[in-house]
Design a protein around this motif. Structure first.
Motif, PDB file in Angstrom:
ATOM      1  N   PRO A 137     -37.832 -30.940 -34.314  1.00 52.77           N
ATOM      2  CA  PRO A 137     -37.907 -31.341 -35.978  1.00 52.77           C
ATOM      3  C   PRO A 137     -38.450 -30.659 -37.231  1.00 52.77           C
ATOM      4  O   PRO A 137     -38.347 -29.947 -37.563  1.00 52.77           O
ATOM      5  CB  PRO A 137     -37.297 -32.850 -35.827  1.00 52.77           C
ATOM      6  CG  PRO A 137     -37.254 -33.268 -34.948  1.00 52.77           C
ATOM      7  CD  PRO A 137     -38.100 -32.248 -33.755  1.00 52.77           C
ATOM      8  N   ILE A 138     -39.765 -31.744 -36.355  1.00 54.21           N
ATOM      9  CA  ILE A 138     -40.877 -30.548 -37.125  1.00 54.21           C
ATOM     10  C   ILE A 138     -41.154 -29.100 -37.268  1.00 54.21           C
ATOM     11  O   ILE A 138     -41.273 -28.269 -37.721  1.00 54.21           O
ATOM     12  CB  ILE A 138     -42.079 -31.415 -37.199  1.00 54.21           C
ATOM     13  CG1 ILE A 138     -42.243 -32.844 -37.595  1.00 54.21           C
ATOM     14  CG2 ILE A 138     -43.412 -30.337 -37.922  1.00 54.21           C
ATOM     15  CD1 ILE A 138     -43.152 -33.198 -37.473  1.00 54.21           C
TER      16      ILE A 138
ATOM     17  N   LEU B 248     -40.565 -23.525 -39.295  1.00 54.94           N
ATOM     18  CA  LEU B 248     -39.783 -22.020 -38.916  1.00 54.94           C
ATOM     19  C   LEU B 248     -39.259 -21.262 -40.391  1.00 54.94           C
ATOM     20  O   LEU B 248     -38.859 -20.356 -39.811  1.00 54.94           O
ATOM     21  CB  LEU B 248     -39.398 -22.176 -37.348  1.00 54.94           C
ATOM     22  CG  LEU B 248     -40.414 -22.109 -36.267  1.00 54.94           C
ATOM     23  CD1 LEU B 248     -39.911 -22.341 -35.337  1.00 54.94           C
ATOM     24  CD2 LEU B 248     -41.614 -21.107 -36.313  1.00 54.94           C
ATOM     25  N   VAL B 249     -38.166 -21.807 -40.402  1.00 51.35           N
ATOM     26  CA  VAL B 249     -37.712 -21.972 -41.945  1.00 51.35           C
ATOM     27  C   VAL B 249     -38.021 -20.758 -42.795  1.00 51.35           C
ATOM     28  O   VAL B 249     -37.006 -20.106 -42.611  1.00 51.35           O
ATOM     29  CB  VAL B 249     -36.613 -22.688 -42.418  1.00 51.35           C
ATOM     30  CG1 VAL B 249     -36.000 -22.805 -43.459  1.00 51.35           C
ATOM     31  CG2 VAL B 249     -36.256 -23.366 -41.594  1.00 51.35           C
TER      32      VAL B 249
ATOM     33  N   VAL C 121     -37.907 -14.696 -44.526  1.00 47.35           N
ATOM     34  CA  VAL C 121     -38.907 -14.956 -45.103  1.00 47.35           C
ATOM     35  C   VAL C 121     -39.649 -14.264 -45.963  1.00 47.35           C
ATOM     36  O   VAL C 121     -39.799 -12.322 -47.084  1.00 47.35           O
ATOM     37  CB  VAL C 121     -38.533 -16.253 -46.695  1.00 47.35           C
ATOM     38  CG1 VAL C 121     -38.494 -15.898 -48.174  1.00 47.35           C
ATOM     39  CG2 VAL C 121     -37.498 -16.864 -46.579  1.00 47.35           C
ATOM     40  N   PHE C 122     -40.725 -13.566 -45.224  1.00 46.99           N
ATOM     41  CA  PHE C 122     -41.853 -13.166 -45.413  1.00 46.99           C
ATOM     42  C   PHE C 122     -42.123 -11.581 -44.687  1.00 46.99           C
ATOM     43  O   PHE C 122     -42.395 -10.952 -44.760  1.00 46.99           O
ATOM     44  CB  PHE C 122     -42.806 -14.300 -45.261  1.00 46.99           C
ATOM     45  CG  PHE C 122     -43.295 -15.308 -46.068  1.00 46.99           C
ATOM     46  CD1 PHE C 122     -44.097 -15.301 -47.092  1.00 46.99           C
ATOM     47  CD2 PHE C 122     -42.572 -16.180 -45.824  1.00 46.99           C
ATOM     48  CE1 PHE C 122     -43.920 -15.889 -48.036  1.00 46.99           C
ATOM     49  CE2 PHE C 122     -43.056 -17.665 -46.538  1.00 46.99           C
ATOM     50  CZ  PHE C 122     -43.980 -17.138 -47.668  1.00 46.99           C
TER      51      PHE C 122
ATOM     52  N   THR D  23     -45.878 -24.504 -45.567  1.00 53.69           N
ATOM     53  CA  THR D  23     -45.394 -25.422 -44.122  1.00 53.69           C
ATOM     54  C   THR D  23     -46.259 -26.335 -44.046  1.00 53.69           C
ATOM     55  O   THR D  23     -45.754 -27.165 -43.114  1.00 53.69           O
ATOM     56  CB  THR D  23     -45.042 -23.945 -43.240  1.00 53.69           C
ATOM     57  OG1 THR D  23     -46.166 -23.368 -43.307  1.00 53.69           O
ATOM     58  CG2 THR D  23     -44.306 -23.438 -43.660  1.00 53.69           C
ATOM     59  N   THR D  24     -47.772 -26.430 -43.850  1.00 56.50           N
ATOM     60  CA  THR D  24     -48.248 -26.826 -43.870  1.00 56.50           C
ATOM     61  C   THR D  24     -48.136 -27.821 -44.422  1.00 56.50           C
ATOM     62  O   THR D  24     -48.127 -29.111 -43.742  1.00 56.50           O
ATOM     63  CB  THR D  24     -49.623 -26.639 -44.001  1.00 56.50           C
ATOM     64  OG1 THR D  24     -50.078 -25.160 -43.057  1.00 56.50           O
ATOM     65  CG2 THR D  24     -51.014 -27.878 -43.543  1.00 56.50           C
ATOM     66  N   ALA D  25     -47.652 -28.025 -45.616  1.00 52.16           N
ATOM     67  CA  ALA D  25     -47.420 -29.371 -46.872  1.00 52.16           C
ATOM     68  C   ALA D  25     -46.199 -30.039 -46.390  1.00 52.16           C
ATOM     69  O   ALA D  25     -46.428 -31.102 -46.039  1.00 52.16           O
ATOM     70  CB  ALA D  25     -47.170 -29.478 -48.266  1.00 52.16           C
TER      71      ALA D  25
END
Length: 651
Positions: free
Chosen positions: A181-182, A187-188, A192-193, A279-281
């Motif tokens: 799940p994480i 990866l979501v 976008v980048f 993503t780290t957050a």
């Protein structure tokens, strides 16, 4: 820098940037053979890369075990045991990275060697017309900047691509294993980048090509201004302020492109850093929640964060690899562009060698030279050069066919005789002499040596047969000895000295502190014009070819030096077929036949007395160009016997 409008908005816009130019199809396929030559080293690089990637990804998993299986339950032996094992992996990784660096360097430098030697050898085979059009600095840039750029990009790609893909797969596998799940949440945002990354990579490809071109232009300007001839011209006729402004304009363009490339590269880093932080957050948020709820162990969260940081490094590298690939392809494209330029002067299949030239003692029969209905026009620019190697774009008048320089030229230069070419400037005399050693091929008609079409002969035997001394003798920035031995590397020192004595240059050389080991300077500018010319004649005497072509080798000498050289040349030409462009009275008096050239045609032919009696163009040229030399007592015809030193040099 902020006040300079030439930089554009934050350095992103560069004036005069080259238009988009697609990579030549097939470039990638042509790179593969160069890589195959170093397949053993490449195999070691790849093996070391695999070891590095596996160790890098496995370490966070061992940290998880240290926390969950050692620290949390309070098992000291597990903590120390796993910590020691991780330290051992780290040492093994150091060895792998060292091997990767060492063998990657071997591949890179081997690639540079392969490309440089191939390009150098290929350029050496280009016709004289190629060098009359090409900027030296631009050509040198292909062997330096472009070859090194191709090597750096390729070696980076070879190690980085495998490492990136492998690390990415292993990291994702480990993350899904720990918590899918994480991993999905992390990866979501990645897609976008990728779009802005693609746009930036395309822009960097254009900037890379433009940067290579502007670097070449700047190098060409420095090359032209920093050699002796260019420096003298600038000091005599140049305008320092305008020169400095022109250099500043070119250097400014290089600066602007470099700034723009740095900004675009930094944008990639900023995008990836933003993605990493967000993503780290997200992972800490979801992961912390799961730990609090007891759905995730603390060690697993620590490992996930460590793996996440590893995940975005290969993602960042994937974006940079796009740029590296384009840079490598641009560099290879520019190198292959030179290699694809076919020499217009080449040996035909089955070319045969002329009989060995006369031995160096001067004995033997020299072949005759024959021109049979020869017409010639200089090759069009697109046949012999590349627009990217010329700083000034081709004008319409330079494209397509050029006008005929020679038309219906037919004559026979008898074996062992002196044929003089006389005529006004631009008549075609030098062009005729260039066709004999096959610096160019005739547009139509045939040039024969000893009855053989020069196009049917090997270039090596033709070079051995024909010796040339130009009006502007060129010497390399090397010793006198090296410059002389360039004509005949196997010559002994006594033979070198004999040739120098025959050319009347040995007294000068013997008085120098280093003698034959004296360095002559750039293009021989440490010597006087007469000394350079006599060294060139000594070089010819050392080679001792059966056919001699002289573009009036005594034109730069004073009358006293010329008298000595004429005696040496009289011996040098004895028994040899000689074709001489005459600017001096003594030459035409000694000639067995004189060809009067005007507007690319032979207008008159005969001996001096016959042509004077004819009262035509030669008679007029004689009165305007040669008779005044007689009036001033310049180099009257040599009546005396030749000096013994001349006889010794030629046996």
């Amino acid at each position: 820098m902020g006040d300079d409008p030439s930089l554009g908005t934050i350095g992103l816009r560069v004036e005069g940037l080259v238009e988009p130019q697609p990579i030549t199809p097939g470039t990638v396929k042509r790179i593969i053979p160069y890589a195959k030559r170093h397949r053993r080293s490449l195999a070691i690089v790849m093996l070391a890369t695999v070891v590095d990637s596996v160790i890098t990804v496995s370490i966070p998993l061992f940290f998880k075990k240290i926390i969950d299986d050692g620290i949390v339950p309070g098992k000291t032996s597990v903590v120390f045991g796993l910590a020691a094992f991780v330290a051992g992996l780290a040492l093994l990784n150091v060895v792998a990275i060292y091997a990767q660096t060492w063998f990657s360097g071997r591949v890179g430098q081997g690639l540079i060697f392969d490309l440089r030697t191939k390009v150098f050898a290929h350029v050496q085979r280009q016709p004289l017309a190629f060098f009359t059009r090409t900027q030296t600095g631009s050509l040198v840039s292909r062997l330096n900047t472009d070859v090194v750029g191709a090597e750096q990009a390729l070696t980076t790609l070879l190690s980085q691509s495998l490492s990136t893909v492998l690390t990415l797969v292993l990291v994702l596998g480990a993350m899904f294993y720990l918590s899918w799940p994480i991993t999905v949440a992390a990866l979501v945002l990645i897609p976008v980048f990728f779009l802005p990354g693609k746009i930036i990579a395309d822009r960097l490809e254009r900037l890379a090509r433009g940067g290579m071109q502007t670097d070449a232009e700047l190098g060409s300007m420095m090359n032209e201004r920093f050699n002796v001839s260019g420096a003298m011209l600038v000091k005599l006729y140049g305008r320092p302020d305008e020169e400095a402004a022109d250099f500043a304009r070119k250097a400014g363009k290089v600066r602007d492109i470099a700034i723009s490339m740095a900004v675009h590269a930094r944008l990639l880093f900023i995008l990836v850093s933003l993605l990493t932080t967000i993503t780290t957050a997200m992972v800490y948020g979801f992961g912390g929640w799961f730990v609090i709820d007891g759905k995730l162990q603390i060690g697993t969260l620590v490992a996930m964060v460590a793996l996440l940081l590893m995940l975005y490094n290969p993602i960042n590298q994937l974006t940079n690899i796009q740029v590296d690939i384009m840079t490598a392809l641009v560099s290879f494209d520019r190198v292959f562009e030179v290699l694809d330029l076919k020499p217009i002067i080449s040996e035909r299949p089955g070319a045969r060698a002329l009989p060995a030239p006369a031995s160096h003692n001067g004995n033997g029969t020299a072949p005759h030279v024959e021109f049979d209905r020869v017409a010639f026009r200089y090759p069009a620019a697109e046949e012999v050069s590349l627009s990217s190697l010329e700083s000034v774009p081709l004008r319409k008048t330079e494209q397509g066919e050029n006008a005929l320089v020679l038309s219906e030229v037919s004559f026979h230069a008898p074996a062992g005789r002196l044929t003089a070419l006389v005529g006004p400037s631009g008549a075609g005399k030098t062009t005729i002499t260039h066709l004999v050693p096959r610096l160019y091929d005739p547009t139509s008609g045939t040039v024969r040596i000893g009855g053989h079409d020069v196009r049917d002969l090997t270039l090596g035997s033709l070079q051995d047969t024909v010796g040339v001394v130009t009006q502007d003798a060129h010497l390399f920035h090397d010793t006198i000895r090296s410059n002389l031995l360039y004509a005949r590397p196997d010559a002994t020192e006594p033979e070198v000295i004999e040739a120098c004595e025959a050319a009347r240059i040995w007294p000068t050389i013997s008085q120098l502190p280093d003698g034959l080991d004296t360095v002559v300077g750039d293009r021989g500018y440490r010597l006087s014009g007469g000394e350079k010319q006599r060294l060139a004649i000594a070089r010819l005497l050392l080679k001792s070819p059966p056919i001699v072509v002289l573009d009036e080798a005594t034109a730069h000498l004073d009358s006293e030096s010329e008298l000595a050289i004429q005696r040496a040349l009289k011996t040098a030409l004895t028994g040899r077929t000689s074709l001489v462009i005459a600017h001096r009275l003594s030459t035409i008096h000694d000639a067995d036949q004189i060809l009067v050239i005007d507007e690319g045609r032979i207008q008159e032919r005969g001996t001096h007395d016959q042509l004077i009696a004819g009262g035509g163009l030669y008679s007029e040229l004689y009165r305007t160009q040669f008779a005044q030399q007689r009036d001033f007592g310049i180099a009257e015809p040599v009546k005396s016997t030749v000096a013994d030193s001349g006889n010794r040099a030629l046996g």
